[in-house]
Scaffold this motif. Structure first.
Motif, mmCIF file in Angstrom:
data_model
loop_
_atom_site.group_PDB
_atom_site.id
_atom_site.type_symbol
_atom_site.label_atom_id
_atom_site.label_comp_id
_atom_site.label_asym_id
_atom_site.label_seq_id
_atom_site.Cartn_x
_atom_site.Cartn_y
_atom_site.Cartn_z
ATOM 1 N N SER A 22 0.827 -1.205 0.000
ATOM 2 C CA SER A 22 0.000 0.000 0.000
ATOM 3 C C SER A 22 0.861 1.255 0.000
ATOM 4 C CB SER A 22 -0.928 -0.002 1.221
ATOM 5 O OG SER A 22 -1.772 -1.135 1.204
ATOM 6 N N ALA A 23 1.957 1.199 0.770
ATOM 7 C CA ALA A 23 2.854 2.359 0.810
ATOM 8 C C ALA A 23 3.504 2.583 -0.547
ATOM 9 C CB ALA A 23 3.914 2.157 1.884
ATOM 10 N N ARG A 24 3.874 1.487 -1.210
ATOM 11 C CA ARG A 24 4.482 1.626 -2.538
ATOM 12 C C ARG A 24 3.497 2.196 -3.543
ATOM 13 N NH1 ARG A 24 6.923 -3.413 -1.134
ATOM 14 N NH2 ARG A 24 5.280 -4.512 -2.279
ATOM 15 N N ARG A 25 2.242 1.732 -3.495
ATOM 16 C CA ARG A 25 1.230 2.254 -4.403
ATOM 17 C C ARG A 25 0.999 3.746 -4.167
ATOM 18 N NH1 ARG A 25 -3.374 -2.555 -4.146
ATOM 19 N NH2 ARG A 25 -2.186 -4.124 -5.350
ATOM 20 N N PHE A 26 0.935 4.129 -2.899
ATOM 21 C CA PHE A 26 0.734 5.542 -2.578
ATOM 22 C C PHE A 26 1.915 6.381 -3.055
ATOM 23 C CE2 PHE A 26 1.322 9.145 0.339
ATOM 24 C CZ PHE A 26 0.107 9.798 0.150
ATOM 25 N N GLU A 27 3.138 5.867 -2.881
ATOM 26 C CA GLU A 27 4.323 6.591 -3.319
ATOM 27 C C GLU A 27 4.346 6.750 -4.829
ATOM 28 O OE1 GLU A 27 9.213 6.321 -2.921
ATOM 29 O OE2 GLU A 27 7.916 4.802 -1.991
ATOM 30 N N ILE A 28 3.961 5.699 -5.554
ATOM 31 C CA ILE A 28 3.910 5.773 -7.015
ATOM 32 C C ILE A 28 2.875 6.792 -7.458
ATOM 33 C CG2 ILE A 28 3.330 4.492 -9.109
ATOM 34 C CD1 ILE A 28 4.532 2.011 -7.789
#
Length: 302
Positions: A22-28
């Motif tokens: 989820s953190a990676r998706r938000f960062e992207i």
């Protein structure tokens, strides 16, 4: 004999969501707008300038055929070398004047302003509430033949008649640009001074260092990354400025930005103008690389 309590029905357990995913998706998702802006407004524009610089001027927008003659002509012509040198000198003087005036303001705001710190920073950024052109025209009124400066000197009896030494000179360009970019120098220096641990200053005082020695051996070296950042923020845009030299400068104040603007305007030679712009960018990159080397020398904390 049947049990009084029914057997529990099997349930399907849902695996917990991966917080890292989820953190990676938000960062992207957060990086997408910045990436699009960088690609479309910076990289695409730079690629277009590089493409134009290698074209032959045939009065069309994108030119015809490839050539490196534009670079050879721009690099070998003494006129353009002289204008580039003048632009670097004027931009260097503007940087020295701006940083030299901004450092005391930032120092006072960081260490001595107290509860008035916000007011000082507000006053520093107040000129940005007006148009850049208005600020340039204001200096033109001040430095003009019948302007504020000449009138004031005549009222004080210092001069008997207006003089032409203020406007349409390189000094007028330096003064106007230094005022225009003052806030860009104050803020980075203030941030660098603000992040200096107060315990370092107290330790220097406890060891018997006088205020001047503390400034020379502690404050100034630790604030150099901010000073270098301020210098770059001022130097890079002033090298290519053409509005200020056109309004308050004269023929002796022509800078490379005016040459580039003329090639894209009256001369209608976009490939040659693009080649001059590319060579100017290369010169600026050399200066930036030298500043980065100094930044590493002083141990940037950023």
């Amino acid at each position: 004999m049947s049990s009084a309590f029914p057997a529990p029905s099997p349930t399907t357990s849902t695996p917990p969501a991966d917080p890292n995913r989820s953190a990676r998706r938000f960062e992207i998702a957060m990086n997408v707008p910045g990436t699009l802006v960088t690609v479309t407004l910076i990289l695409f524009a730079l690629a277009l300038v590089l493409f134009l610089s290698t074209r032959i001027n045939d009065s069309t927008v994108l030119g015809a055929g490839f050539t490196f003659g534009n670079f050879v002509e721009a690099a070998s012509d003494p006129l353009y070398r002289m204008v580039v040198g003048r632009s670097l000198i004027i931009a260097g003087l503007v940087t020295l004047a701006t940083v030299g005036l901004a450092y005391p303001v930032a120092y006072y705001a960081a260490f001595h302003a107290g509860r008035h710190r916000g007011l000082i920073l507000f006053l520093v950024t107040l000129p940005f509430w007006t148009s850049y052109l208005l600020r340039v025209f204001a200096w033109k009124i001040v430095l003009a033949y019948n302007g504020v400066l000449n009138s004031g000197l005549m009222e004080l009896g210092i001069i008997r008649e207006p003089i032409l030494a203020f406007l349409n000179t390189p000094a007028a360009v330096v003064i106007t640009l230094a005022h225009a970019y003052a806030a860009f120098a104050v803020l980075p220096i203030f941030v660098a001074l603000e992040t200096i641990p107060k315990s370092y200053l107290e330790a220097a005082s406890d060891l018997g260092a006088k205020p001047a020695e503390t400034f020379r051996r502690v404050v100034l070296p630790m604030s150099m990354p901010g000073v270098l950042s301020a210098a770059l923020v001022v130097f890079v845009p002033t090298v290519g400025d053409y509005v200020t030299p056109a309004l308050v400068g004269g023929p002796s104040s022509t800078m490379i930005g005016s040459i580039i603007q003329a090639q894209f305007g009256k001369a209608d030679d976009w490939p040659f103008g693009a080649a001059v712009a590319v060579l100017t960018m290369l010169v600026i990159l050399v200066v930036v690389a030298a500043a980065r080397a100094l930044d590493k020398r002083f141990g940037s904390r950023t």
